[in-house]
Each structure stands twice: as C-alpha cells, then as structure tokens.
Design an enzyme around this catalytic site. Structure first.
Site, PDB file in Angstrom:
ATOM      1  N   PRO A 153       0.813  -1.226   0.000  1.00  0.00           N
ATOM      2  CA  PRO A 153       0.000   0.000   0.000  1.00  0.00           C
ATOM      3  C   PRO A 153       0.845   1.274   0.000  1.00  0.00           C
ATOM      4  O   PRO A 153       0.488   2.246  -0.669  1.00  0.00           O
ATOM      5  CB  PRO A 153      -0.821  -0.092   1.295  1.00  0.00           C
TER       6      PRO A 153
ATOM      7  N   PRO B 193      57.256   3.529  -9.455  1.00  0.00           N
ATOM      8  CA  PRO B 193      58.581   3.861  -8.918  1.00  0.00           C
ATOM      9  C   PRO B 193      59.162   2.833  -7.948  1.00  0.00           C
ATOM     10  O   PRO B 193      60.302   2.969  -7.540  1.00  0.00           O
ATOM     11  CB  PRO B 193      58.339   5.189  -8.199  1.00  0.00           C
TER      12      PRO B 193
ATOM     13  N   ASP C  29      63.590  -4.231 -16.349  1.00  0.00           N
ATOM     14  CA  ASP C  29      64.731  -3.342 -16.115  1.00  0.00           C
ATOM     15  C   ASP C  29      65.221  -3.472 -14.693  1.00  0.00           C
ATOM     16  O   ASP C  29      64.546  -4.040 -13.837  1.00  0.00           O
ATOM     17  CB  ASP C  29      64.261  -1.898 -16.302  1.00  0.00           C
TER      18      ASP C  29
ATOM     19  N   LYS D 137      69.831  -1.829 -17.675  1.00  0.00           N
ATOM     20  CA  LYS D 137      71.080  -1.130 -17.954  1.00  0.00           C
ATOM     21  C   LYS D 137      71.279  -0.088 -16.873  1.00  0.00           C
ATOM     22  O   LYS D 137      70.323   0.477 -16.360  1.00  0.00           O
ATOM     23  CB  LYS D 137      71.078  -0.460 -19.326  1.00  0.00           C
TER      24      LYS D 137
ATOM     25  N   GLY E 299      60.456   0.454 -15.095  1.00  0.00           N
ATOM     26  CA  GLY E 299      60.226   1.276 -13.912  1.00  0.00           C
ATOM     27  C   GLY E 299      59.441   2.532 -14.285  1.00  0.00           C
ATOM     28  O   GLY E 299      59.557   3.047 -15.393  1.00  0.00           O
ATOM     29  N   GLY E 300      58.623   3.015 -13.361  1.00  0.00           N
ATOM     30  CA  GLY E 300      57.886   4.257 -13.594  1.00  0.00           C
ATOM     31  C   GLY E 300      56.862   4.111 -14.698  1.00  0.00           C
ATOM     32  O   GLY E 300      56.157   3.120 -14.775  1.00  0.00           O
ATOM     33  N   ASP E 301      56.825   5.106 -15.562  1.00  0.00           N
ATOM     34  CA  ASP E 301      55.960   5.043 -16.742  1.00  0.00           C
ATOM     35  C   ASP E 301      56.845   4.701 -17.938  1.00  0.00           C
ATOM     36  O   ASP E 301      57.901   5.328 -18.118  1.00  0.00           O
ATOM     37  CB  ASP E 301      55.277   6.400 -16.958  1.00  0.00           C
TER      38      ASP E 301
ATOM     39  N   MET F  97      67.678  11.155 -13.817  1.00  0.00           N
ATOM     40  CA  MET F  97      69.044  10.719 -14.160  1.00  0.00           C
ATOM     41  C   MET F  97      70.027  11.878 -14.087  1.00  0.00           C
ATOM     42  O   MET F  97      70.939  11.983 -14.912  1.00  0.00           O
ATOM     43  CB  MET F  97      69.068  10.119 -15.585  1.00  0.00           C
TER      44      MET F  97
HETATM   45  C1  LIG Z   1      65.648   5.584 -17.273  1.00  0.00           C
HETATM   46  S1  LIG Z   1      64.789   6.665 -16.208  1.00  0.00           S
HETATM   47  C2  LIG Z   1      63.260   5.873 -16.118  1.00  0.00           C
HETATM   48  C3  LIG Z   1      62.150   6.724 -15.656  1.00  0.00           C
HETATM   49  C4  LIG Z   1      60.851   5.980 -15.558  1.00  0.00           C
HETATM   50  N1  LIG Z   1      60.385   5.563 -16.831  1.00  0.00           N
HETATM   51  C5  LIG Z   1      59.764   6.782 -14.849  1.00  0.00           C
HETATM   52  O1  LIG Z   1      58.759   7.129 -15.459  1.00  0.00           O
HETATM   53  O2  LIG Z   1      59.948   7.031 -13.662  1.00  0.00           O
HETATM   54  C6  LIG Z   1      65.522   6.289 -14.652  1.00  0.00           C
HETATM   55  C7  LIG Z   1      65.533   7.456 -13.715  1.00  0.00           C
HETATM   56  O3  LIG Z   1      64.257   7.657 -13.148  1.00  0.00           O
HETATM   57  C8  LIG Z   1      64.397   8.140 -11.845  1.00  0.00           C
HETATM   58  N2  LIG Z   1      63.796   7.177 -10.910  1.00  0.00           N
HETATM   59  C9  LIG Z   1      63.161   6.037 -11.227  1.00  0.00           C
HETATM   60  N3  LIG Z   1      62.678   5.440 -10.109  1.00  0.00           N
HETATM   61  C10 LIG Z   1      63.006   6.241  -9.085  1.00  0.00           C
HETATM   62  C11 LIG Z   1      62.777   6.187  -7.693  1.00  0.00           C
HETATM   63  N4  LIG Z   1      62.102   5.172  -7.125  1.00  0.00           N
HETATM   64  N5  LIG Z   1      63.240   7.194  -6.920  1.00  0.00           N
HETATM   65  C12 LIG Z   1      63.894   8.228  -7.478  1.00  0.00           C
HETATM   66  N6  LIG Z   1      64.132   8.336  -8.794  1.00  0.00           N
HETATM   67  C13 LIG Z   1      63.697   7.356  -9.593  1.00  0.00           C
HETATM   68  C14 LIG Z   1      65.876   8.302 -11.568  1.00  0.00           C
HETATM   69  O4  LIG Z   1      66.236   9.593 -11.950  1.00  0.00           O
HETATM   70  C15 LIG Z   1      66.435   7.289 -12.523  1.00  0.00           C
HETATM   71  O5  LIG Z   1      67.777   7.564 -12.850  1.00  0.00           O
END
Ligand SMILES: C[S@@+](CC[C@H](N)C(=O)[O-])C[C@H]1O[C@@H](n2cnc3c(N)ncnc32)[C@H](O)[C@@H]1O
Length: 476
Positions: free
Chosen positions: A43, A224, A247, A269, A300-302, A387
């Site tokens: 209802p 990272p 890497d 490397k 590592g990273g992007d 780097m």
């Molecule tokens: C070849 S480049 C690669 C970067 C990666 N593609 C990124 O987007 O972070 C490597 C450099 O990224 C930086 N890096 C990567 N990981 C890191 C971390 N956990 N802490 C500080 N610097 C970092 C340093 O400068 C290192 O020498």
C-alpha cells in the site's frame, strides 16, 4: 557448504516483491539486472522507490492478495511487520515461489549473494548470512582482479564455439579452449583489439600455422618501486605473462607477482653500462612474440617517460607485432607524493617540466646533457630532473649562470617510495654538497623550484649532525 549456489534464469519470469521501501527497491534493482518481470506490491510505496522504478516494473499500491504470487518464480518479502512477513512468505511458497524474506534467515529459501556482474561473467559470494560485510569486501578484491573486458572475451569465445566444433576434433577441444583463454588472442581481446584477435582466431581455426605464432607484447609501467603503486591493469597483465623482460628499476616485490612458470629476463642497464643493447631487447621481444608468447616488457615508472617505451613500440609495430602500452606512475609523481610536495602547488608553481640529465647517446658519464639552459632557467616553475645525480654540478651551475637564483629550493629523492628512500633538501647553490653529504648514488630525482621547500626531508645541517659515513646514513 551450507547452501548450494545455482544461477536461475529469470529472463522474463515473474518476480514479486512485497514492500515499498529501500529494501524493496534494492531487491527490485537486482531483479531488473537479471531481466525479470517484476511486480512491487504494497500500500505504501515510498516516493524514491516509485520514482526510480516507474516504467520498469509493475507498481501495485495496495495490500497483496494470494493470487499475486501465481506463477512467480521468486518472491521477496521486504516489510518490517514480522507477522505479515511470515504470512506472505507462506503464501508465496504455497504458490510455488522460492522466497527470500529480508532480515529473517529462517524464512529464506535462498539468499542473495554479493554479486559481480560483468555480463556473461557473474561471480556470486555467499557467507550464508554470517558476514555479508566480509562477503562484500571479498567481492571488491575479486572485482579488482577481473579484466574490464571479460564480457567481451566471453562474447568473442562464444561467437567461435560452433566454428571450433566444426574444425577441431572433440578430443582436442578442451585443450584448445584452455590455451585460448590464457593465450595471446585472448590477451588481444582484453587489450581492446578485437579486429586482429578475429584475424588470429580465424587463422588458428583454419590451421594456418605461421600466423598462430604471432603473440602480443605489453609495454607496462611498474611504477617507482612500491608494489602498491602498480595499476590494477598492470597487475593483471603481469600475471598473464609468459615471459617478462624487465629493467633494473623494477622491484623484486613486483616481479614476485608474476606466475611462477613465467620466464623473467633481466635486460636492465645502468648508466653507460648497457647490459643488453637496446636493439637486442627489441629483437628479443619480437622473437618471443613470434613464438606465440604473451610478452610483458616491464619498466620502472611510466614506460613512456624517459623509458624508451616509444622506441620499443615503433620497433614492434614495424615488425607487425601487436603491442599495447599500460602506463605507470612515473618517478616524479611517486617521489613527490612520498616527499609530501605538490609539484604544481598553486602558491609556488604553475607548471612542471620533466628533464633528463642524461646525454642522449650514452649515459651520464659520457657528456653533459644537451639542454636549453636559458629556457630552463627562465621558467620559474618546477623542474624535475631524471638521471641527473651524476651531472648535478653541471646542472646547478648552468641554471645559476642563466639566471636561476642560487637560493632556489631543491629536493633530492633517492629510491622514492621504496623502503630505503632518502629525501634531502636545500638550495640550488648547495646541490652537489647535498648529494655528497647524503651519499646519493641513485636512482634519484632532483626537484628544483619553490615547491621543493615543502619536501619532508633532511637538510645539510641535519645530515652533518647524523652518523658520519654515507653508508651509515643509507642504513639509517
Ligand atoms: C631511465 S629513467 C626511467 C624513468 C621511468 N620511466 C619513470 O617514469 O619514472 C631512470 C631514472 O628515473 C628516476 N627514478 C626512477 N625510479 C626512481 C625512484 N624510485 N626514486 C627516485 N628516482 C627514480 C631516476 O632519476 C632514474 O635515474
């Protein structure tokens, strides 16, 4: 097992819901998702319930009568009055419906589980009413693991079911489908490339050997370091890999997420010391894909930020290999979050520039970075240098001689987001002393600009009062 799970076909079948409040509304939503023919009878139908369900279910605003349950497959009793609930549960059951009475397990022939609904893929979790909150928590975990395009994959497979029956002997069919769901064709569908997946599937079914050997490469960002910073997509793809080329910067915790039988190839490397030349890495990926493997290139990273992801993508495309990119959290954003500084805090900076301190042809030790120092010094915004540790002196002196103030704040973050992270901060004029005093060897980022004053890190004075050797400071 306390109750047997079974999936009921409710398409177009009658389902009766007694009640007009929030509980009735929630059950109606579930039944609509299962395409049932729903009647909500009571209802008092609350305005929100009526508003949402209007036009989708039959809303009958009156006391129920016994004949309402005729031919109902399921009945939900969602009312507070315990006696009335008991009575209507009995009537519904006598009419042949399975009954669920909200908040009264004794009056339930079935429970509604926590559901993951991805079209054809449905996952249901039941705790038999003992811990629905736990069930929902588990559902979120499972949901996060499921590929977003799972339904598309099932649809794809189902569209080939007859063709597979016609072409593949009964004995071999099961192993065919087992290989399909974990193989590169399924990976292509999950990556959103149905067109090429269809081509590959047709060549497999028609027995054209060579084409079946074309695998897939995912170029994936691992973030990272902290494994929790991996994206859900990266996590799923890593687990699907037959082989991972990784890497130096990919952490062990992340590699540990791969299947135990996946091959792991280290192709890292460090500075000028190239463990595996870039062309060899690309050749290896192409070879592995041509063997029909799901190849994951984990960086590592992007992968597209100072990661050579673009070059690898070009090489794979030129070789006709299907390749997909999954982004990762780049070191700049990961380290900034870890140090508690916003790279574009609006009180300090309106832009951020990512720069490499690495000379293009061979690493930090091979020469000075070829950068437009005038432009970089004139930007009064945030500079993030990847780097750059080995060239910190050159970087600081070029920026200062082109007009950036020696007092500009800097922060250096080594191993950002990892257990052994070190953050130090000071001024551009003292950058090299900071790096020496902190014992920074890399991987490390240099952040230059006013936002660096926000970093939660140690200053030169803090470091001077600490233990005397860089090694000791690293351990600390
Ligand atoms: C070849 S480049 C690669 C970067 C990666 N593609 C990124 O987007 O972070 C490597 C450099 O990224 C930086 N890096 C990567 N990981 C890191 C971390 N956990 N802490 C500080 N610097 C970092 C340093 O400068 C290192 O020498």
């Amino acid at each position: 097992m306390y109750r047997f799970p079974a999936y009921i076909d409710l398409q177009g079948r009658h389902v009766v819901i007694i009640g007009g409040g929030g509980a009735a509304l929630r059950k109606a939503r579930l039944m609509l998702a299962a395409h049932a023919d729903v009647s909500v009878i009571w209802p008092d139908i609350e305005p929100d319930t009526r508003k949402e369900l209007d036009g989708q279910v039959s809303i009958i605003a009156r006391e129920p009568v016994d004949t309402d349950f005729k031919s109902a497959r399921l009945a939900f009793i969602a009312i507070e009055d315990v006696d009335a609930a008991r009575r209507w549960a009995g009537v519904a059951r006598d009419a042949g419906a399975l009954v669920n009475t909200v908040d009264d397990p004794e009056l339930c022939d079935f429970n509604t589980p926590s559901i993951i609904d991805r079209g054809r893929l449905t996952v249901a979790i039941s705790t038999d009413g003992a811990g629905p909150v736990f069930g929902r928590a588990l559902r979120s975990k499972i949901e996060a693991m499921l590929p977003e395009r799972a339904d598309a994959l099932l649809e794809f497979a189902s569209s080939y079911r007859e063709a597979v029956k016609g072409k593949i002997a009964w004995d071999d069919r099961r192993s065919f489908w087992e290989a399909f769901f974990v193989g590169p064709i399924a990976a292509q569908v999950l990556a959103g490339d149905k067109k090429h997946a269809h081509e590959a599937m047709l060549s497999v079914i028609n027995g054209k050997e060579e084409k079946t050997k074309i695998g897939i490469v995912h170029i994936v960002g691992a973030g990272p370091g902290d494994p929790e910073l991996l994206t859900l997509k990266a996590f799923r793809i890593i687990q699907s890999a037959d082989v991972i080329l990784h890497d130096r910067l990919v952490s062990d915790e992340i590699l540990a997420l791969a299947r135990r039988d996946a091959d792991r190839l280290y192709v890292g490397k460090a500075k000028a010391n190239h463990a595996v030349p870039q062309e060899k890495i690309e050749e290896r990926m192409i070879e592995l894909a041509r063997e029909g493997k799901i190849v994951v290139r984990l960086k590592g990273g992007d992968p597209m930020v100072f990661g050579r992801g673009g070059e690898e993508l070009d090489a794979l495309r030129a070789a006709g290999i299907r390749a997909f990119v999954t982004p990762g959290i780049t070191a700049a954003t990961g380290c900034a979050a870890s140090a508690g500084m916003a790279l574009t805090h609006r009180d300090y900076a309106q832009a951020v520039t990512f720069v490499t301190g690495h000379a293009k042809d061979g690493g930090e030790s091979s020469g000075d970075p070829d950068l437009d120092w005038v432009a970089l010094a004139s930007l009064k915004n945030t500079l993030v240098i990847y780097m750059g540790v080995g060239k910190a002196g050159t970087i600081a002196s070029n920026l200062i001689s082109n007009g950036r103030a020696p007092a500009t704040p800097v922060a250096v973050i080594e191993n950002g987001t990892r257990e052994n992270e070190i953050i130090i901060k000071g001024s551009l004029g003292e950058l090299t002393s900071l790096i020496d005093a902190g014992g920074i060897a890399g991987p490390a980022l240099i952040v230059i600009g006013d936002v660096a004053s926000l970093a939660q890190g140690k200053t030169l004075q803090n470091l001077a009062t600490q233990s005397s050797t860089p090694q000791e400071r690293h351990v600390a």
